[in-house]
Design a protein around this motif. Structure first.
Motif, PDB file in Angstrom:
ATOM      1  N   ASP A 101       0.826  -1.203   0.000  1.00  0.00           N
ATOM      2  CA  ASP A 101       0.000   0.000   0.000  1.00  0.00           C
ATOM      3  C   ASP A 101       0.862   1.256   0.000  1.00  0.00           C
ATOM      4  OD1 ASP A 101      -2.293  -1.528  -0.041  1.00  0.00           O
ATOM      5  OD2 ASP A 101      -2.646  -1.357   2.123  1.00  0.00           O
ATOM      6  N   ARG A 102       1.928   1.253   0.798  1.00  0.00           N
ATOM      7  CA  ARG A 102       2.837   2.415   0.829  1.00  0.00           C
ATOM      8  C   ARG A 102       3.504   2.611  -0.535  1.00  0.00           C
ATOM      9  NH1 ARG A 102       3.969   0.330   6.019  1.00  0.00           N
ATOM     10  NH2 ARG A 102       5.778  -0.797   5.238  1.00  0.00           N
ATOM     11  N   GLU A 103       3.939   1.526  -1.175  1.00  0.00           N
ATOM     12  CA  GLU A 103       4.586   1.628  -2.481  1.00  0.00           C
ATOM     13  C   GLU A 103       3.615   2.131  -3.544  1.00  0.00           C
ATOM     14  OE1 GLU A 103       6.346  -2.146  -3.325  1.00  0.00           O
ATOM     15  OE2 GLU A 103       7.743  -2.025  -1.650  1.00  0.00           O
ATOM     16  N   ILE A 104       2.375   1.671  -3.493  1.00  0.00           N
ATOM     17  CA  ILE A 104       1.375   2.110  -4.458  1.00  0.00           C
ATOM     18  C   ILE A 104       1.098   3.600  -4.298  1.00  0.00           C
ATOM     19  CG2 ILE A 104      -1.087   1.934  -5.035  1.00  0.00           C
ATOM     20  CD1 ILE A 104      -0.791  -1.112  -4.525  1.00  0.00           C
ATOM     21  N   GLU A 105       0.959   4.065  -3.065  1.00  0.00           N
ATOM     22  CA  GLU A 105       0.723   5.486  -2.822  1.00  0.00           C
ATOM     23  C   GLU A 105       1.892   6.335  -3.318  1.00  0.00           C
ATOM     24  OE1 GLU A 105      -1.982   7.132  -1.883  1.00  0.00           O
ATOM     25  OE2 GLU A 105      -2.950   5.162  -1.978  1.00  0.00           O
ATOM     26  N   GLN A 106       3.113   5.856  -3.121  1.00  0.00           N
ATOM     27  CA  GLN A 106       4.289   6.583  -3.599  1.00  0.00           C
ATOM     28  C   GLN A 106       4.280   6.662  -5.125  1.00  0.00           C
ATOM     29  OE1 GLN A 106       7.999   4.820  -2.483  1.00  0.00           O
ATOM     30  NE2 GLN A 106       9.216   6.451  -3.381  1.00  0.00           N
ATOM     31  N   LEU A 107       3.946   5.567  -5.797  1.00  0.00           N
ATOM     32  CA  LEU A 107       3.884   5.578  -7.255  1.00  0.00           C
ATOM     33  C   LEU A 107       2.782   6.501  -7.761  1.00  0.00           C
ATOM     34  CD1 LEU A 107       4.441   1.800  -8.033  1.00  0.00           C
ATOM     35  CD2 LEU A 107       6.005   3.678  -8.499  1.00  0.00           C
ATOM     36  N   LYS A 108       1.650   6.534  -7.080  1.00  0.00           N
ATOM     37  CA  LYS A 108       0.564   7.438  -7.474  1.00  0.00           C
ATOM     38  C   LYS A 108       1.006   8.886  -7.379  1.00  0.00           C
ATOM     39  CE  LYS A 108      -3.442   4.574  -6.332  1.00  0.00           C
ATOM     40  NZ  LYS A 108      -4.603   4.431  -5.420  1.00  0.00           N
ATOM     41  N   ARG A 109       1.740   9.220  -6.302  1.00  0.00           N
ATOM     42  CA  ARG A 109       2.234  10.595  -6.151  1.00  0.00           C
ATOM     43  C   ARG A 109       3.228  10.935  -7.262  1.00  0.00           C
ATOM     44  NH1 ARG A 109       2.113   9.134  -0.656  1.00  0.00           N
ATOM     45  NH2 ARG A 109       4.325   8.608  -0.683  1.00  0.00           N
ATOM     46  N   GLU A 110       4.102   9.996  -7.615  1.00  0.00           N
ATOM     47  CA  GLU A 110       5.071  10.235  -8.680  1.00  0.00           C
ATOM     48  C   GLU A 110       4.369  10.442 -10.016  1.00  0.00           C
ATOM     49  OE1 GLU A 110       7.951   7.122  -8.814  1.00  0.00           O
ATOM     50  OE2 GLU A 110       8.600   7.452  -6.753  1.00  0.00           O
ATOM     51  N   ILE A 111       3.361   9.634 -10.302  1.00  0.00           N
ATOM     52  CA  ILE A 111       2.622   9.766 -11.561  1.00  0.00           C
ATOM     53  C   ILE A 111       1.887  11.096 -11.605  1.00  0.00           C
ATOM     54  CG2 ILE A 111       0.662   8.845 -12.862  1.00  0.00           C
ATOM     55  CD1 ILE A 111       1.614   6.043 -11.960  1.00  0.00           C
ATOM     56  N   ALA A 112       1.262  11.483 -10.493  1.00  0.00           N
ATOM     57  CA  ALA A 112       0.558  12.773 -10.444  1.00  0.00           C
ATOM     58  C   ALA A 112       1.536  13.918 -10.672  1.00  0.00           C
ATOM     59  CB  ALA A 112      -0.159  12.925  -9.109  1.00  0.00           C
ATOM     60  N   GLY A 113       2.730  13.831 -10.109  1.00  0.00           N
ATOM     61  CA  GLY A 113       3.740  14.858 -10.311  1.00  0.00           C
ATOM     62  C   GLY A 113       4.188  14.939 -11.754  1.00  0.00           C
ATOM     63  N   ARG A 114       4.347  13.811 -12.401  1.00  0.00           N
ATOM     64  CA  ARG A 114       4.745  13.785 -13.816  1.00  0.00           C
ATOM     65  C   ARG A 114       3.647  14.369 -14.705  1.00  0.00           C
ATOM     66  NH1 ARG A 114       7.276   7.734 -14.004  1.00  0.00           N
ATOM     67  NH2 ARG A 114       9.058   8.161 -12.666  1.00  0.00           N
ATOM     68  N   GLU A 115       2.396  14.076 -14.359  1.00  0.00           N
ATOM     69  CA  GLU A 115       1.288  14.608 -15.155  1.00  0.00           C
ATOM     70  C   GLU A 115       1.217  16.122 -15.022  1.00  0.00           C
ATOM     71  OE1 GLU A 115      -2.148  12.468 -13.796  1.00  0.00           O
ATOM     72  OE2 GLU A 115      -1.707  10.734 -15.067  1.00  0.00           O
ATOM     73  N   ARG A 116       1.466  16.660 -13.810  1.00  0.00           N
ATOM     74  CA  ARG A 116       1.471  18.113 -13.624  1.00  0.00           C
ATOM     75  C   ARG A 116       2.572  18.768 -14.442  1.00  0.00           C
ATOM     76  NH1 ARG A 116       2.412  18.156  -8.071  1.00  0.00           N
ATOM     77  NH2 ARG A 116       1.182  16.360  -7.523  1.00  0.00           N
ATOM     78  N   ILE A 117       3.730  18.123 -14.486  1.00  0.00           N
ATOM     79  CA  ILE A 117       4.864  18.661 -15.247  1.00  0.00           C
ATOM     80  C   ILE A 117       4.540  18.655 -16.737  1.00  0.00           C
ATOM     81  CG2 ILE A 117       7.249  18.243 -15.947  1.00  0.00           C
ATOM     82  CD1 ILE A 117       7.734  17.210 -13.082  1.00  0.00           C
ATOM     83  N   SER A 118       3.952  17.561 -17.237  1.00  0.00           N
ATOM     84  CA  SER A 118       3.661  17.472 -18.664  1.00  0.00           C
ATOM     85  C   SER A 118       2.554  18.436 -19.078  1.00  0.00           C
ATOM     86  CB  SER A 118       3.294  16.038 -19.062  1.00  0.00           C
ATOM     87  OG  SER A 118       2.087  15.646 -18.443  1.00  0.00           O
ATOM     88  N   VAL A 119       1.592  18.703 -18.201  1.00  0.00           N
ATOM     89  CA  VAL A 119       0.512  19.629 -18.507  1.00  0.00           C
ATOM     90  C   VAL A 119       1.026  21.064 -18.467  1.00  0.00           C
ATOM     91  CG1 VAL A 119      -1.696  20.551 -17.663  1.00  0.00           C
ATOM     92  CG2 VAL A 119      -1.324  18.091 -17.745  1.00  0.00           C
ATOM     93  N   ASN A 120       1.823  21.383 -17.466  1.00  0.00           N
ATOM     94  CA  ASN A 120       2.347  22.737 -17.308  1.00  0.00           C
ATOM     95  C   ASN A 120       3.537  23.014 -18.218  1.00  0.00           C
ATOM     96  OD1 ASN A 120       0.443  23.256 -15.349  1.00  0.00           O
ATOM     97  ND2 ASN A 120       1.788  22.629 -13.679  1.00  0.00           N
ATOM     98  N   GLY A 121       4.252  22.006 -18.590  1.00  0.00           N
ATOM     99  CA  GLY A 121       5.494  22.188 -19.340  1.00  0.00           C
ATOM    100  C   GLY A 121       5.305  22.075 -20.764  1.00  0.00           C
TER     101      GLY A 121
END
Length: 64
Positions: free
Chosen positions: A44-64
């Motif tokens: 569960d901890r690993e899944i939450e960490q991966l979700k945060r990383e994916i959300a961060g990448r999506e923000r970068i791709s949308v803003n960048g």
């Protein structure tokens, strides 16, 4: 290390009356389901960490 009793499946199957099978936690490596709860919490901890990383990448791709 592989559990010799359950072969790392964390459960064992025992025969009951009338040929029925019963599933129970392996007494050697998964007493009272403790190992499974610990592994599930880790996953569960690993899944939450991966979700945060994916959300961060999506923000970068949308803003960048």
């Amino acid at each position: 290390m592989t559990c010799l009793r359950c072969n790392d499946e964390r459960i064992i199957w025992t025969h009951e009356t009338l040929g029925q099978l019963k599933c129970s936690p392996c007494p050697a490596c998964n007493k009272n389901g403790e190992a499974i709860r610990r592994e599930q919490a880790q996953l569960d901890r690993e899944i939450e960490q991966l979700k945060r990383e994916i959300a961060g990448r999506e923000r970068i791709s949308v803003n960048g």
